[in-house]
Design a protein around this motif. Structure first.
Motif, short mmCIF file in Angstrom:
data_model
loop_
_atom_site.label_atom_id
_atom_site.label_comp_id
_atom_site.label_asym_id
_atom_site.label_seq_id
_atom_site.Cartn_x
_atom_site.Cartn_y
_atom_site.Cartn_z
N TYR A 1 0.81 -1.22 0.00
CA TYR A 1 0.00 0.00 0.00
C TYR A 1 0.85 1.27 0.00
CZ TYR A 1 -2.98 3.75 1.67
OH TYR A 1 -3.61 4.96 1.80
N LEU A 2 1.81 1.36 0.91
CA LEU A 2 2.53 2.61 1.13
C LEU A 2 3.68 2.85 0.17
CD1 LEU A 2 2.53 2.45 5.01
CD2 LEU A 2 1.45 4.24 3.66
N THR A 3 4.19 1.77 -0.42
CA THR A 3 5.33 1.91 -1.33
C THR A 3 4.97 1.65 -2.78
OG1 THR A 3 6.88 1.28 0.43
CG2 THR A 3 7.67 1.08 -1.83
N GLU A 4 4.23 0.58 -3.02
CA GLU A 4 3.99 0.13 -4.38
C GLU A 4 2.70 0.65 -5.01
OE1 GLU A 4 4.22 -4.10 -4.01
OE2 GLU A 4 6.11 -3.98 -2.91
N GLY A 5 1.80 1.20 -4.20
CA GLY A 5 0.57 1.74 -4.74
C GLY A 5 -0.46 0.68 -5.12
N GLU A 6 -0.44 -0.46 -4.44
CA GLU A 6 -1.42 -1.50 -4.71
C GLU A 6 -2.78 -1.10 -4.10
OE1 GLU A 6 -1.02 -3.99 -6.56
OE2 GLU A 6 1.05 -4.71 -6.49
N PRO A 7 -3.88 -1.42 -4.79
CA PRO A 7 -5.21 -1.11 -4.24
C PRO A 7 -5.52 -2.03 -3.06
CG PRO A 7 -5.42 -2.33 -6.29
CD PRO A 7 -3.96 -2.03 -6.12
N ILE A 8 -5.49 -1.49 -1.87
CA ILE A 8 -5.52 -2.30 -0.66
C ILE A 8 -6.86 -2.99 -0.43
CG2 ILE A 8 -6.30 -0.53 0.97
CD1 ILE A 8 -3.42 -3.08 1.47
N GLY A 9 -7.91 -2.52 -1.07
CA GLY A 9 -9.22 -3.14 -0.88
C GLY A 9 -9.62 -4.10 -1.98
N ASP A 10 -8.74 -4.33 -2.94
CA ASP A 10 -9.05 -5.19 -4.09
C ASP A 10 -8.78 -6.65 -3.75
OD1 ASP A 10 -9.56 -5.79 -6.95
OD2 ASP A 10 -7.41 -6.30 -6.91
N PRO A 11 -9.78 -7.53 -3.88
CA PRO A 11 -9.59 -8.94 -3.51
C PRO A 11 -8.48 -9.63 -4.30
CG PRO A 11 -11.92 -8.44 -3.70
CD PRO A 11 -11.19 -7.24 -4.22
N ASP A 12 -8.39 -9.39 -5.61
CA ASP A 12 -7.35 -10.04 -6.41
C ASP A 12 -5.96 -9.63 -5.94
OD1 ASP A 12 -9.20 -11.42 -7.95
OD2 ASP A 12 -9.29 -9.86 -9.49
N THR A 13 -5.81 -8.36 -5.62
CA THR A 13 -4.53 -7.87 -5.11
C THR A 13 -4.20 -8.53 -3.78
OG1 THR A 13 -4.80 -5.73 -6.19
CG2 THR A 13 -3.28 -5.83 -4.33
N LEU A 14 -5.18 -8.63 -2.90
CA LEU A 14 -4.95 -9.24 -1.59
C LEU A 14 -4.55 -10.71 -1.72
CD1 LEU A 14 -7.88 -7.64 0.44
CD2 LEU A 14 -5.46 -7.08 0.60
N VAL A 15 -5.19 -11.42 -2.62
CA VAL A 15 -4.84 -12.82 -2.84
C VAL A 15 -3.40 -12.95 -3.33
CG1 VAL A 15 -5.29 -14.85 -4.27
CG2 VAL A 15 -7.20 -13.61 -3.23
N ARG A 16 -3.03 -12.10 -4.27
CA ARG A 16 -1.66 -12.14 -4.81
C ARG A 16 -0.64 -11.82 -3.72
NH1 ARG A 16 0.78 -7.90 -6.72
NH2 ARG A 16 -1.17 -6.86 -7.33
N VAL A 17 -0.91 -10.83 -2.94
CA VAL A 17 0.01 -10.45 -1.86
C VAL A 17 0.11 -11.58 -0.83
CG1 VAL A 17 0.30 -8.89 0.11
CG2 VAL A 17 -0.27 -7.97 -2.15
N ALA A 18 -1.02 -12.19 -0.51
CA ALA A 18 -1.01 -13.30 0.44
C ALA A 18 -0.18 -14.47 -0.09
CB ALA A 18 -2.44 -13.76 0.72
N GLU A 19 -0.29 -14.75 -1.38
CA GLU A 19 0.47 -15.84 -1.98
C GLU A 19 1.97 -15.54 -1.94
OE1 GLU A 19 0.18 -18.67 -5.94
OE2 GLU A 19 -0.36 -16.54 -6.13
N GLU A 20 2.33 -14.28 -2.06
CA GLU A 20 3.74 -13.90 -2.05
C GLU A 20 4.43 -14.22 -0.73
OE1 GLU A 20 3.80 -9.79 -3.10
OE2 GLU A 20 3.30 -10.15 -5.21
N VAL A 21 3.68 -14.26 0.37
CA VAL A 21 4.30 -14.58 1.66
C VAL A 21 4.12 -16.05 2.03
CG1 VAL A 21 4.03 -12.22 2.49
CG2 VAL A 21 2.26 -13.91 3.02
N GLY A 22 3.52 -16.83 1.13
CA GLY A 22 3.44 -18.27 1.38
C GLY A 22 2.06 -18.83 1.64
#
Length: 240
Positions: free
Chosen positions: A128-149
């Protein structure tokens, strides 16, 4: 020792607070015995999935200042974050509702415990604070969650359901009971409360105080021996 931290993933001071707490914990001699758990706090529970205006425009409207003044506030915050090794880009920020992000943090806690939850927390801050990802978007959240395992399909299933909604609300209810109105807020061993992104040195002092109270030292003198018979050095010298 338990440390419970209430915060929101769109809160810049919370990201700074995490960096400072991490620095304090790194210097704490009992850090392996400290359990850190993140708790939900929504700064704007009624926010849409994504704000229709830029974050700068939103800040200006919220505080009744000009866009230029809001930009100045963001510059100052960016400079503060840089001192703690963080790279904020408010011009990219796409703010919105954080309820789903908080649900995923509970999912991470249940799936991989505190370490995985902390990894996801850090990743959400940077998204959110560095990359400008839409923090409320479900697809974004899924991708971010996958990135941490986390498993992407499981994360997607969580967001498609109401799982962990009760956990988020329970966190917010506990925050209300504690009287928490701003974040970050730290609660140590359910006894000490610390408000705001305090300097690492101050947070370390709190950890030291809480540990000393939870683990008091009892001075023992062997049976049959006077307390003044044990030789000791003090004040930089030894009396012989």
């Amino acid at each position: 020792m338990k440390v419970d931290i209430w915060s929101d993933v769109v809160c810049p001071w919370c990201a700074i607070g995490r960096a400072r707490f991490t620095a304090a914990l790194a210097e704490f001699p009992h850090r392996e015995d400290v359990q850190v758990r993140w708790h939900s706090f929504e700064l704007d529970p009624h926010a849409p999935r994504e704000l229709p205006e830029s974050l700068t425009e939103h800040l200006a409207a919220k505080y009744g200042v000009s866009v230029e003044q809001a930009q100045g506030m963001h510059r100052k915050m960016t400079e503060t974050a840089a001192e703690d090794g963080l790279d904020f880009h408010f011009e990219r920020a796409r703010s919105g509702n954080t309820f789903d992000a908080h649900r995923l943090l509970h999912h991470a806690l249940e799936t991989g415990g505190e370490p995985l939850q902390d990894q996801l927390k850090e990743r959400l801050f940077s998204a959110y604070l560095t990359e400008g990802e839409p923090i409320g978007d479900p697809d974004t959240l899924v991708r971010v969650a996958e990135e941490v395992g986390l498993d992407a399909d499981e994360a997607r299933a969580v967001l498609a359901s109401d799982r962990y909604a009760d956990a988020v609300r329970a966190d917010e209810l506990q925050a209300s009971r504690y009287g928490i109105t701003g974040v970050p807020f730290y609660v140590i061993d359910e006894k000490y409360g610390v408000s705001g992104a305090q300097p690492a040195e101050a947070l370390r002092q709190v950890l030291d105080t809480a540990w000393a109270e939870a683990n008091p030292l009892t001075l023992l003198t062997p049976s049959g021996v006077r307390s003044d018979e044990g030789g000791a050095c003090a004040d930089g010298s030894c009396a012989v």
